[in-house]
Design a protein around this motif. Structure first.
Motif, PDB file in Angstrom:
ATOM      1  N   MET A 151       0.847  -1.244  -0.084  1.00 43.02           N
ATOM      2  CA  MET A 151      -0.082   0.082  -0.020  1.00 43.02           C
ATOM      3  C   MET A 151       0.967   1.259   0.160  1.00 43.02           C
ATOM      4  SD  MET A 151      -2.726   1.241   2.812  1.00 43.02           S
ATOM      5  CE  MET A 151      -3.574  -0.567   2.657  1.00 43.02           C
ATOM      6  N   ASP A 152       0.658   2.140  -1.083  1.00 45.42           N
ATOM      7  CA  ASP A 152       1.531   3.340  -1.051  1.00 45.42           C
ATOM      8  C   ASP A 152       0.994   4.410  -0.058  1.00 45.42           C
ATOM      9  OD1 ASP A 152      -0.713   4.800  -2.304  1.00 45.42           O
ATOM     10  OD2 ASP A 152       0.084   4.584  -4.246  1.00 45.42           O
ATOM     11  N   ASP A 153       1.589   5.372   0.111  1.00 48.66           N
ATOM     12  CA  ASP A 153       1.329   6.440   1.187  1.00 48.66           C
ATOM     13  C   ASP A 153      -0.024   7.086   0.727  1.00 48.66           C
ATOM     14  OD1 ASP A 153       3.644   6.007   2.524  1.00 48.66           O
ATOM     15  OD2 ASP A 153       4.553   8.059   2.178  1.00 48.66           O
ATOM     16  N   ASP A 154      -0.361   7.356  -0.375  1.00 45.07           N
ATOM     17  CA  ASP A 154      -1.733   7.950  -0.549  1.00 45.07           C
ATOM     18  C   ASP A 154      -2.636   7.042  -0.226  1.00 45.07           C
ATOM     19  OD1 ASP A 154      -0.413  10.507  -1.286  1.00 45.07           O
ATOM     20  OD2 ASP A 154      -0.842  10.072  -3.343  1.00 45.07           O
ATOM     21  N   ASP A 155      -2.766   5.870  -0.460  1.00 47.67           N
ATOM     22  CA  ASP A 155      -3.580   4.688  -0.357  1.00 47.67           C
ATOM     23  C   ASP A 155      -3.808   4.609   1.343  1.00 47.67           C
ATOM     24  OD1 ASP A 155      -4.159   4.054  -2.883  1.00 47.67           O
ATOM     25  OD2 ASP A 155      -2.874   2.681  -2.964  1.00 47.67           O
ATOM     26  N   ALA A 156      -2.681   4.770   1.941  1.00 50.85           N
ATOM     27  CA  ALA A 156      -2.905   4.640   3.344  1.00 50.85           C
ATOM     28  C   ALA A 156      -3.583   5.772   3.948  1.00 50.85           C
ATOM     29  CB  ALA A 156      -1.441   4.556   3.990  1.00 50.85           C
ATOM     30  N   VAL A 157      -3.135   6.986   3.587  1.00 48.69           N
ATOM     31  CA  VAL A 157      -4.022   8.157   3.821  1.00 48.69           C
ATOM     32  C   VAL A 157      -5.595   8.124   3.486  1.00 48.69           C
ATOM     33  CG1 VAL A 157      -4.253  10.660   3.227  1.00 48.69           C
ATOM     34  CG2 VAL A 157      -1.911   9.787   3.736  1.00 48.69           C
ATOM     35  N   ARG A 158      -5.745   7.699   2.360  1.00 45.90           N
ATOM     36  CA  ARG A 158      -7.321   7.478   1.972  1.00 45.90           C
ATOM     37  C   ARG A 158      -7.859   6.733   3.021  1.00 45.90           C
ATOM     38  NH1 ARG A 158      -5.510   8.212  -3.645  1.00 45.90           N
ATOM     39  NH2 ARG A 158      -4.614   6.081  -3.810  1.00 45.90           N
ATOM     40  N   ARG A 159      -7.285   5.739   3.216  1.00 43.30           N
ATOM     41  CA  ARG A 159      -7.894   4.632   4.312  1.00 43.30           C
ATOM     42  C   ARG A 159      -7.880   5.166   5.441  1.00 43.30           C
ATOM     43  NH1 ARG A 159      -5.355  -1.581   5.466  1.00 43.30           N
ATOM     44  NH2 ARG A 159      -7.014  -2.208   6.963  1.00 43.30           N
ATOM     45  N   LEU A 160      -7.032   5.823   6.249  1.00 41.78           N
ATOM     46  CA  LEU A 160      -6.986   6.678   7.432  1.00 41.78           C
ATOM     47  C   LEU A 160      -8.273   7.794   7.583  1.00 41.78           C
ATOM     48  CD1 LEU A 160      -6.028   6.686  10.341  1.00 41.78           C
ATOM     49  CD2 LEU A 160      -4.534   8.287   9.503  1.00 41.78           C
ATOM     50  N   LEU A 161      -8.353   8.453   6.629  1.00 46.45           N
ATOM     51  CA  LEU A 161      -9.552   9.092   6.358  1.00 46.45           C
ATOM     52  C   LEU A 161     -10.672   8.918   5.906  1.00 46.45           C
ATOM     53  CD1 LEU A 161      -7.372  12.225   4.972  1.00 46.45           C
ATOM     54  CD2 LEU A 161      -7.785  12.082   6.976  1.00 46.45           C
ATOM     55  N   ALA A 162     -10.745   7.597   5.865  1.00 45.51           N
ATOM     56  CA  ALA A 162     -12.265   7.237   5.085  1.00 45.51           C
ATOM     57  C   ALA A 162     -13.422   7.511   5.921  1.00 45.51           C
ATOM     58  CB  ALA A 162     -12.273   5.719   4.608  1.00 45.51           C
ATOM     59  N   ASP A 163     -13.127   7.670   7.276  1.00 45.10           N
ATOM     60  CA  ASP A 163     -14.216   7.693   8.238  1.00 45.10           C
ATOM     61  C   ASP A 163     -14.120   9.036   9.248  1.00 45.10           C
ATOM     62  OD1 ASP A 163     -16.781   7.362   9.316  1.00 45.10           O
ATOM     63  OD2 ASP A 163     -15.920   6.059  10.938  1.00 45.10           O
ATOM     64  N   PHE A 164     -13.421   9.888   8.500  1.00 45.71           N
ATOM     65  CA  PHE A 164     -12.851  11.003   9.519  1.00 45.71           C
ATOM     66  C   PHE A 164     -14.161  11.631  10.013  1.00 45.71           C
ATOM     67  CE2 PHE A 164     -13.406  13.802   5.548  1.00 45.71           C
ATOM     68  CZ  PHE A 164     -13.944  14.894   6.078  1.00 45.71           C
ATOM     69  N   SER A 165     -14.122  12.274  11.250  1.00 42.69           N
ATOM     70  CA  SER A 165     -14.879  13.194  11.722  1.00 42.69           C
ATOM     71  C   SER A 165     -14.433  14.564  12.082  1.00 42.69           C
ATOM     72  CB  SER A 165     -15.562  12.430  12.974  1.00 42.69           C
ATOM     73  OG  SER A 165     -14.365  12.222  13.978  1.00 42.69           O
ATOM     74  N   ILE A 166     -15.532  15.619  12.267  1.00 45.69           N
ATOM     75  CA  ILE A 166     -14.932  16.755  12.587  1.00 45.69           C
ATOM     76  C   ILE A 166     -16.287  17.548  13.775  1.00 45.69           C
ATOM     77  CG2 ILE A 166     -16.510  17.810  10.685  1.00 45.69           C
ATOM     78  CD1 ILE A 166     -14.301  19.828   9.954  1.00 45.69           C
ATOM     79  N   GLU A 167     -15.738  18.557  14.391  1.00 45.55           N
ATOM     80  CA  GLU A 167     -16.806  19.108  15.324  1.00 45.55           C
ATOM     81  C   GLU A 167     -16.921  20.498  15.046  1.00 45.55           C
ATOM     82  OE1 GLU A 167     -14.478  19.977  19.557  1.00 45.55           O
ATOM     83  OE2 GLU A 167     -14.546  17.992  18.880  1.00 45.55           O
ATOM     84  N   VAL A 168     -18.140  20.977  15.633  1.00 53.08           N
ATOM     85  CA  VAL A 168     -18.397  22.350  15.604  1.00 53.08           C
ATOM     86  C   VAL A 168     -19.010  22.660  17.018  1.00 53.08           C
ATOM     87  CG1 VAL A 168     -19.076  22.180  13.114  1.00 53.08           C
ATOM     88  CG2 VAL A 168     -20.942  21.951  14.922  1.00 53.08           C
ATOM     89  N   THR A 169     -18.952  23.917  17.387  1.00 54.37           N
ATOM     90  CA  THR A 169     -19.777  24.390  18.545  1.00 54.37           C
ATOM     91  C   THR A 169     -21.335  24.991  18.197  1.00 54.37           C
ATOM     92  OG1 THR A 169     -19.273  26.671  18.000  1.00 54.37           O
ATOM     93  CG2 THR A 169     -17.753  25.568  19.207  1.00 54.37           C
ATOM     94  N   PRO A 170     -22.096  24.814  19.105  1.00 53.00           N
ATOM     95  CA  PRO A 170     -23.395  25.189  18.927  1.00 53.00           C
ATOM     96  C   PRO A 170     -23.367  26.636  18.212  1.00 53.00           C
ATOM     97  CG  PRO A 170     -23.093  24.346  20.946  1.00 53.00           C
ATOM     98  CD  PRO A 170     -21.842  24.462  20.609  1.00 53.00           C
ATOM     99  N   ARG A 171     -22.400  27.476  18.114  1.00 51.43           N
ATOM    100  CA  ARG A 171     -22.608  28.615  17.789  1.00 51.43           C
ATOM    101  C   ARG A 171     -22.086  28.816  16.410  1.00 51.43           C
ATOM    102  NH1 ARG A 171     -19.179  30.850  22.965  1.00 51.43           N
ATOM    103  NH2 ARG A 171     -20.929  30.982  24.383  1.00 51.43           N
ATOM    104  N   GLU A 172     -21.565  27.417  15.770  1.00 50.75           N
ATOM    105  CA  GLU A 172     -20.850  27.499  14.608  1.00 50.75           C
ATOM    106  C   GLU A 172     -21.802  26.740  13.439  1.00 50.75           C
ATOM    107  OE1 GLU A 172     -16.005  27.604  15.255  1.00 50.75           O
ATOM    108  OE2 GLU A 172     -17.009  25.630  15.415  1.00 50.75           O
ATOM    109  N   THR A 173     -22.931  26.335  13.966  1.00 51.37           N
ATOM    110  CA  THR A 173     -23.721  25.291  13.128  1.00 51.37           C
ATOM    111  C   THR A 173     -24.022  25.987  11.687  1.00 51.37           C
ATOM    112  OG1 THR A 173     -25.526  25.960  14.373  1.00 51.37           O
ATOM    113  CG2 THR A 173     -24.591  23.896  14.785  1.00 51.37           C
ATOM    114  N   ALA A 174     -23.958  27.597  11.490  1.00 49.45           N
ATOM    115  CA  ALA A 174     -24.436  27.916  10.167  1.00 49.45           C
ATOM    116  C   ALA A 174     -23.286  27.591   9.176  1.00 49.45           C
ATOM    117  CB  ALA A 174     -24.277  29.634  10.413  1.00 49.45           C
ATOM    118  N   ALA A 175     -22.087  27.238   9.625  1.00 46.00           N
ATOM    119  CA  ALA A 175     -20.862  26.896   8.795  1.00 46.00           C
ATOM    120  C   ALA A 175     -21.483  25.553   8.104  1.00 46.00           C
ATOM    121  CB  ALA A 175     -19.712  26.846   9.399  1.00 46.00           C
ATOM    122  N   LEU A 176     -22.249  24.953   8.678  1.00 44.55           N
ATOM    123  CA  LEU A 176     -22.508  23.610   8.263  1.00 44.55           C
ATOM    124  C   LEU A 176     -23.204  23.822   6.798  1.00 44.55           C
ATOM    125  CD1 LEU A 176     -23.841  21.505  11.389  1.00 44.55           C
ATOM    126  CD2 LEU A 176     -21.714  21.003  10.282  1.00 44.55           C
TER     127      LEU A 176
END
Length: 289
Positions: free
Chosen positions: A1-26
């Motif tokens: 597995m090359d580096d880009d494939d490994a990165v894609r696999r690690l990021l396949a189910d990434f998550s992110i967070e927002v504050t209640p004040r930032e939901t407009a950015a969604l």
């Protein structure tokens, strides 16, 4: 597995967070995030639970999956916990991140184990329950006590069938996380891990948050990467090297507990969502920090 494939696999189910004040950015972030992406709703002191529930509803309306933070020390007792959990369930929240919180306890509840072991929590079923991990330590808490607390949660997950996993504090380098993960695994812990990473914000802001949150060894990496004071003030940080380092290590170790990454955008919700989605699809071969 090359580096880009490994990165894609690690990021396949990434998550992110927002504050209640930032939901407009969604509204904009949802145009790039894959349907079902986990979006965490951060606990903020002074912001009541209803704001978090409103944010969760907005996240769900955009086809994303809300994960609500529940800060244990903000809850005075088990009766109040029972009411809060009832409101979460009634609002359709299926995923939680339990944290102790940095504030002084409002009452008898001081840590997440008290919640997980309580009868009022046992009466509800959640699809997933995150707990905190601290690869670079937890300010004011003995490292041994932190390790024992996580081991007890792992035992509770196995014995009671709780769908627990770990979300780590953010850091700026792969090595401290990888060393911590191996240490946890050697101790018999089997909980899957989402590695916390900072989003695309200014290095100066990250240094400020890193110092306040107790991030230690990897701060030196951030300072080395960003260089001069002028660059620190004007640059945009990207966690490219950290993602690559984690991805290589996970690809080389099938037993690794590291399952995904979680982004703390510190206000840069949309840029972080775009950057992570690009890496999820294409890898980071052309990216440079």
């Amino acid at each position: 597995m090359d580096d880009d494939d490994a990165v894609r696999r690690l990021l396949a189910d990434f998550s992110i967070e927002v504050t209640p004040r930032e939901t407009a950015a969604l509204d904009e972030a949802a145009t790039v995030l894959a349907p079902g992406t986990r979006v965490y709703v951060t606990d903020l002191a002074g912001v009541d639970l209803q704001r978090a529930l409103d944010a969760a509803a907005r996240i769900r309306e955009r086809g994303l999956r809300p994960v609500v933070h529940l800060a244990v020390r903000a809850i005075p007792d088990l009766a109040a916990l029972d009411r809060a959990l009832g409101r979460l369930v009634d609002a359709g929240v299926e995923d939680l991140l339990l944290i102790a919180g940095s504030r002084e306890p409002a009452g008898e509840l001081e840590n997440t184990s008290q919640v997980l072991e309580s009868e009022v929590f046992a009466r509800r079923a959640f699809a997933s329950i995150g707990v905190a991990g601290h690869p670079e330590g937890n300010p004011g808490v003995d490292e041994g006590a932190v390790d024992l607390a996580l081991a007890s949660k792992d035992k509770l997950a196995r014995e009671d069938g709780l769908p627990l996993y770990v979300v780590t504090q953010f850091g700026f380098a792969a090595d401290p996380v990888l060393g911590w993960e191996r240490r946890m695994r050697d101790a018999g812990i089997t909980l899957p891990v989402r590695v916390g990473l900072p989003g695309l914000t200014s290095p100066a802001r990250l240094v400020k948050f890193g110092l306040s949150c107790g991030v230690g060894p990897s701060l030196a990496v951030l300072r080395k990467q960003t260089g001069s004071v002028l660059k620190l003030a004007t640059a945009t940080y990207r966690p490219t090297d950290t993602v690559r380092g984690l991805a290589r290590a996970v690809a080389a170790d099938p037993e690794s507990l590291i399952a995904a990454v979680h982004f703390f955008p510190f206000g840069a919700v949309v840029p972080t969502a775009r950057w992570a989605t690009t890496g999820q699809k294409d890898g980071l071969g052309a990216e440079r920090t």
